[in-house]
Scaffold this motif. Structure first.
Motif, PDB file in Angstrom:
ATOM      1  N   UNK A  76      -7.877  -9.701   1.546  1.00 36.18           N
ATOM      2  CA  UNK A  76      -8.524  -8.956   2.634  1.00 36.18           C
ATOM      3  C   UNK A  76      -8.844  -7.534   2.194  1.00 36.18           C
ATOM      4  N   UNK A  77      -7.922  -6.920   1.487  1.00 32.57           N
ATOM      5  CA  UNK A  77      -8.150  -5.565   0.992  1.00 32.57           C
ATOM      6  C   UNK A  77      -9.265  -5.542  -0.063  1.00 32.57           C
ATOM      7  N   UNK A  78      -9.256  -6.503  -0.951  1.00 32.77           N
ATOM      8  CA  UNK A  78     -10.273  -6.540  -2.018  1.00 32.77           C
ATOM      9  C   UNK A  78     -11.678  -6.779  -1.471  1.00 32.77           C
ATOM     10  N   UNK A  79     -11.790  -7.710  -0.519  1.00 36.96           N
ATOM     11  CA  UNK A  79     -13.111  -8.137  -0.048  1.00 36.96           C
ATOM     12  C   UNK A  79     -13.488  -7.578   1.322  1.00 36.96           C
ATOM     13  N   UNK A  80     -12.622  -6.792   1.947  1.00 35.14           N
ATOM     14  CA  UNK A  80     -12.923  -6.247   3.271  1.00 35.14           C
ATOM     15  C   UNK A  80     -12.972  -7.318   4.343  1.00 35.14           C
ATOM     16  N   UNK A  81     -12.074  -8.302   4.283  1.00 34.47           N
ATOM     17  CA  UNK A  81     -12.076  -9.431   5.208  1.00 34.47           C
ATOM     18  C   UNK A  81     -11.041  -9.278   6.304  1.00 34.47           C
ATOM     19  N   UNK A  82     -11.228 -10.050   7.379  1.00 37.08           N
ATOM     20  CA  UNK A  82     -10.213 -10.180   8.417  1.00 37.08           C
ATOM     21  C   UNK A  82      -9.176 -11.188   7.947  1.00 37.08           C
ATOM     22  N   UNK A  83      -7.920 -10.959   8.359  1.00 39.87           N
ATOM     23  CA  UNK A  83      -6.855 -11.878   7.974  1.00 39.87           C
ATOM     24  C   UNK A  83      -5.866 -12.058   9.122  1.00 39.87           C
ATOM     25  N   UNK A  84      -5.502 -13.308   9.345  1.00 40.00           N
ATOM     26  CA  UNK A  84      -4.450 -13.652  10.284  1.00 40.00           C
ATOM     27  C   UNK A  84      -3.233 -13.988   9.440  1.00 40.00           C
ATOM     28  N   UNK A  85      -2.114 -13.353   9.727  1.00 39.03           N
ATOM     29  CA  UNK A  85      -0.911 -13.504   8.918  1.00 39.03           C
ATOM     30  C   UNK A  85       0.179 -14.142   9.773  1.00 39.03           C
ATOM     31  N   UNK A  86       0.667 -15.297   9.320  1.00 38.83           N
ATOM     32  CA  UNK A  86       1.639 -16.069  10.075  1.00 38.83           C
ATOM     33  C   UNK A  86       2.991 -15.977   9.362  1.00 38.83           C
ATOM     34  N   UNK A  87       3.951 -15.319  10.006  1.00 38.99           N
ATOM     35  CA  UNK A  87       5.253 -15.070   9.372  1.00 38.99           C
ATOM     36  C   UNK A  87       5.060 -14.732   7.887  1.00 38.99           C
ATOM     37  N   UNK A  88       4.300 -13.670   7.608  1.00 39.55           N
ATOM     38  CA  UNK A  88       3.967 -13.357   6.219  1.00 39.55           C
ATOM     39  C   UNK A  88       5.128 -12.773   5.428  1.00 39.55           C
ATOM     40  N   UNK A  89       5.072 -13.004   4.156  1.00 36.59           N
ATOM     41  CA  UNK A  89       6.021 -12.400   3.227  1.00 36.59           C
ATOM     42  C   UNK A  89       5.502 -11.003   2.889  1.00 36.59           C
ATOM     43  N   UNK A  90       6.291  -9.996   3.214  1.00 39.22           N
ATOM     44  CA  UNK A  90       5.967  -8.615   2.874  1.00 39.22           C
ATOM     45  C   UNK A  90       6.776  -8.273   1.630  1.00 39.22           C
ATOM     46  N   UNK A  91       6.163  -7.609   0.680  1.00 36.42           N
ATOM     47  CA  UNK A  91       6.815  -7.276  -0.595  1.00 36.42           C
ATOM     48  C   UNK A  91       7.347  -8.537  -1.274  1.00 36.42           C
ATOM     49  N   UNK A  92       6.530  -9.558  -1.263  1.00 37.52           N
ATOM     50  CA  UNK A  92       6.905 -10.854  -1.856  1.00 37.52           C
ATOM     51  C   UNK A  92       7.252 -10.703  -3.341  1.00 37.52           C
ATOM     52  N   UNK A  93       6.577  -9.808  -3.998  1.00 36.35           N
ATOM     53  CA  UNK A  93       6.841  -9.592  -5.420  1.00 36.35           C
ATOM     54  C   UNK A  93       8.301  -9.202  -5.641  1.00 36.35           C
ATOM     55  N   UNK A  94       8.847  -8.384  -4.760  1.00 36.37           N
ATOM     56  CA  UNK A  94      10.247  -7.962  -4.883  1.00 36.37           C
ATOM     57  C   UNK A  94      11.196  -9.081  -4.439  1.00 36.37           C
ATOM     58  N   UNK A  95      10.843  -9.779  -3.371  1.00 39.37           N
ATOM     59  CA  UNK A  95      11.707 -10.844  -2.840  1.00 39.37           C
ATOM     60  C   UNK A  95      11.872 -12.000  -3.832  1.00 39.37           C
ATOM     61  N   UNK A  96      10.788 -12.372  -4.486  1.00 41.28           N
ATOM     62  CA  UNK A  96      10.838 -13.524  -5.383  1.00 41.28           C
ATOM     63  C   UNK A  96      11.295 -13.170  -6.795  1.00 41.28           C
ATOM     64  N   UNK A  97      11.381 -11.891  -7.121  1.00 37.90           N
ATOM     65  CA  UNK A  97      11.804 -11.478  -8.467  1.00 37.90           C
ATOM     66  C   UNK A  97      13.187 -12.022  -8.814  1.00 37.90           C
TER      67      UNK A  97
END
Length: 185
Positions: A76-97
């Motif tokens: 969404x940030x790259x392409x300027x799109x709308x996004x619906x987020x359903x129980x999204x993972x925030x900071x997934x990079x840190x959580x999955x590390x």
């Protein structure tokens, strides 16, 4: 195009992906719905999603669940799109590390792989520090999510339209009740 992005170790056969696809098909709208099975490598998943967006002849709207919400935010940030987020993972990079070196298994295909340092590094590259236009996002979260803390998503998507429901679970148990709101957004 309505592009549904499934979560970690999931697929196009996830409950929400199936519910949405069935709902749209029953109303003659199925041709606008796309839900690819994503590779487990984040860079390959983003490359596939990015190619679908750039090849689309019609405007694209994103729906991302869990890790799919992390991907949807970057797209969404790259392409300027709308996004619906359903129980999204925030900071997934840190959580999955912390999963580096652990064997993972796709819930639907049974495919196994080892979550590597390369996976973690690719997720790191996709981290969005702060969303630029909150009005492009709709957050759907249930407080009963035992996998992710909904409060992180509420804080991260501050300023975005938010629907936070008491109870529920990580699968967002009331997803079907919000399909019309998703499409209206």
């Amino acid at each position: 195009m309505l592009l549904y992005i499934h979560g970690f170790n999931s697929s196009s056969r996830s409950g929400k992906a199936q519910e949405l696809g069935d709902w749209l098909s029953q109303r003659g709208l199925g041709e606008a719905y796309v839900c690819p099975d994503l590779p487990h490598r984040p860079a390959a998943a983003i490359q596939l999603l990015d190619s679908l967006i750039t090849a689309s002849a019609s405007p694209v709207k994103l729906i991302g669940s869990s890790l799919g919400g992390f991907y949807a935010t970057w797209l969404a940030e790259k392409h300027g799109l709308k996004a619906i987020l359903v129980n999204p993972c925030v900071a997934c990079h840190a959580k999955l590390a912390g999963m580096v070196g652990q064997t993972q298994k796709n819930w639907h295909s049974g495919e196994e792989y080892v979550f590597s340092a390369a996976h973690a590094a690719e997720l790191d590259q996709l981290a969005v520090g702060q969303i630029s236009q909150p009005e492009r996002y709709l957050l759907l979260a249930e407080t009963g999510d035992s996998v992710l803390d909904y409060r992180e998503a509420v804080a991260y998507f501050s300023g975005a339209r938010q629907v936070v429901l008491e109870g529920g679970d990580h699968g967002f148990s009331r997803f079907n009740d919000y399909i019309l709101a998703i499409l209206a957004f």
